[in-house]
Design an enzyme around this catalytic site. Structure first.
Site, PDB file in Angstrom:
ATOM      1  N   SER A 169       4.543 -12.392  -5.363  1.00 19.05           N
ATOM      2  CA  SER A 169       4.332 -11.111  -5.599  1.00 19.05           C
ATOM      3  C   SER A 169       5.207 -10.348  -4.606  1.00 19.05           C
ATOM      4  O   SER A 169       5.661 -10.797  -3.651  1.00 19.05           O
ATOM      5  CB  SER A 169       3.025 -10.739  -5.199  1.00 19.05           C
ATOM      6  OG  SER A 169       2.566  -9.468  -4.961  1.00 19.05           O
ATOM      7  N   TYR A 182      -4.841 -12.372  -0.323  1.00 16.82           N
ATOM      8  CA  TYR A 182      -3.691 -12.513  -1.482  1.00 16.82           C
ATOM      9  C   TYR A 182      -2.278 -12.285  -0.744  1.00 16.82           C
ATOM     10  O   TYR A 182      -1.569 -13.138  -1.230  1.00 16.82           O
ATOM     11  CB  TYR A 182      -4.111 -11.388  -2.493  1.00 16.82           C
ATOM     12  CG  TYR A 182      -3.198 -11.232  -3.634  1.00 16.82           C
ATOM     13  CD1 TYR A 182      -3.523 -12.024  -4.728  1.00 16.82           C
ATOM     14  CD2 TYR A 182      -1.909 -10.370  -3.612  1.00 16.82           C
ATOM     15  CE1 TYR A 182      -2.578 -11.818  -5.932  1.00 16.82           C
ATOM     16  CE2 TYR A 182      -1.151 -10.348  -4.842  1.00 16.82           C
ATOM     17  CZ  TYR A 182      -1.409 -11.104  -5.941  1.00 16.82           C
ATOM     18  OH  TYR A 182      -0.578 -11.134  -6.851  1.00 16.82           O
TER      19      TYR A 182
END
Ligand code: NAD
Length: 284
Positions: A169, A182
């Site tokens: 990401s 995350y």
């Protein structure tokens, strides 16, 4: 002289057919019943690969992906496994060896978010995200590498002995308040990917990462479902549109194919420029 469209009558150009750059390859895509994983599984089928469609919860959606791949003339089946569980992952690979004989491409795509302010985050929220996003990638990659090393290069299939794509990401780089689990998981994915790439490259195994920005999927519905949220999101994206799962899928086909054979340990950012610090556009 350029012909006007009318000079061609109403004839439409023939649909663009992607070359079968993955012909004969066996792929496993985790978290493939939705979003980016679904788009990659479908694009792999269109590019000539047989595909295992891993899912954890939604069997019906996974079966729809399988049906669509079969319509491309490729083999596919859905397999339920929680990638954070060692036994599940072992069983998923045992079945793939039995049904497909080997694996050429692993896409470590499964991922989730469990957001909370840092001081309120529970250990279970922390562990859930690290367990799926990071440990899950470790468990699947370990199985795939074992098979790549056992089999070696099969020249009729690919010049590499195997390919792994780790879904990361932009948050492997951009800190993300309220999502520390995350961001930590994706930072971990990046260094696991690069360390593994360094270790196995001499065996002609290629490990790379993809770091998407904002892609329109279920994981980030809140960021695009209202006009107000979408306009706010666009302030973070110089290219001024949200990404589509297919934007990522096309890149994944390339990264899995021999066209990218000299790409090793790289992260491909697919983010419309999100990592270009757009806040600085007018702050110079
Ligand atoms: P998504 O929620 O549609 O896909 C995630 C998939 O992972 C789902 O199908 C889910 O069921 C599956 N999954 C969750 N836990 C699992 C488990 N334990 N075992 C197996 N599968 C599991 O969202 P998405 O956007 O398609 O996300 C795919 C990947 O892309 C994730 O790794 C995510 O972090 C990454 N990503 C997405 C974006 C984005 O903007 N959408 C941006 C950057 C990175």
């Amino acid at each position: 002289m350029a012909l006007s469209p009318a000079a061609h009558g109403n004839a439409q150009p023939p649909p663009r057919r992607a070359p079968k750059v993955l012909a004969g390859q066996k792929a496993l895509v985790t978290g493939a019943s939705s979003g980016i994983g679904r788009a990659i599984a479908l694009a792999f089928g269109q590019a000539g690969a047989d595909v295992v469609v891993n899912y954890v919860a939604n069997a019906r959606q996974a079966e729809e992906v399988v049906e669509e791949i079969r319509r491309c003339g490729r083999k596919a089946y859905a397999h339920q496994a929680d990638v954070s569980q060692e036994d599940d992952v072992g069983e998923m690979f045992r079945r793939m060896m039995a049904e497909f004989g080997t694996i050429d491409i692993l896409v470590n795509n499964a991922g989730l978010q469990r957001d909370a302010p840092f001081h309120e985050m529970t250990l279970s929220q922390w562990n859930a995200v690290i367990g799926v996003n990071l440990t899950g990638q470790f468990l699947c990659a370990r199985e795939a590498i074992g098979e790549f090393l056992r089999r070696g290069v099969a020249p009729s299939v690919s010049v590499a002995a195997g390919k792994i794509i780790c879904m990361s990401s932009v948050h492997q780089e951009i800190p993300w308040a309220g999502h520390p689990n995350y961001a930590a998981s994706k930072g971990g994915v990046m260094m696991m990917m690069r360390s593994l790439a360094q270790e196995v490259a001499p065996h002609r195994i290629r490990v790379n990462g993809i770091a998407p920005g904002a892609i329109r999927t279920a994981i980030n519905t809140a960021a695009w479902e209202t006009q107000e949220a979408y306009q706010k999101l666009l302030t973070l994206i110089p290219y001024q549109r949200i990404g589509q799962p297919e934007d990522v899928a096309r890149a994944a086909v390339w990264l899995a194919s021999d066209d990218s054979d000299y790409v090793v340990g790289a992260t491909l950012f697919i983010d419309g420029g999100m990592t270009l610090y757009p806040g600085f556009t007018t702050a110079g």
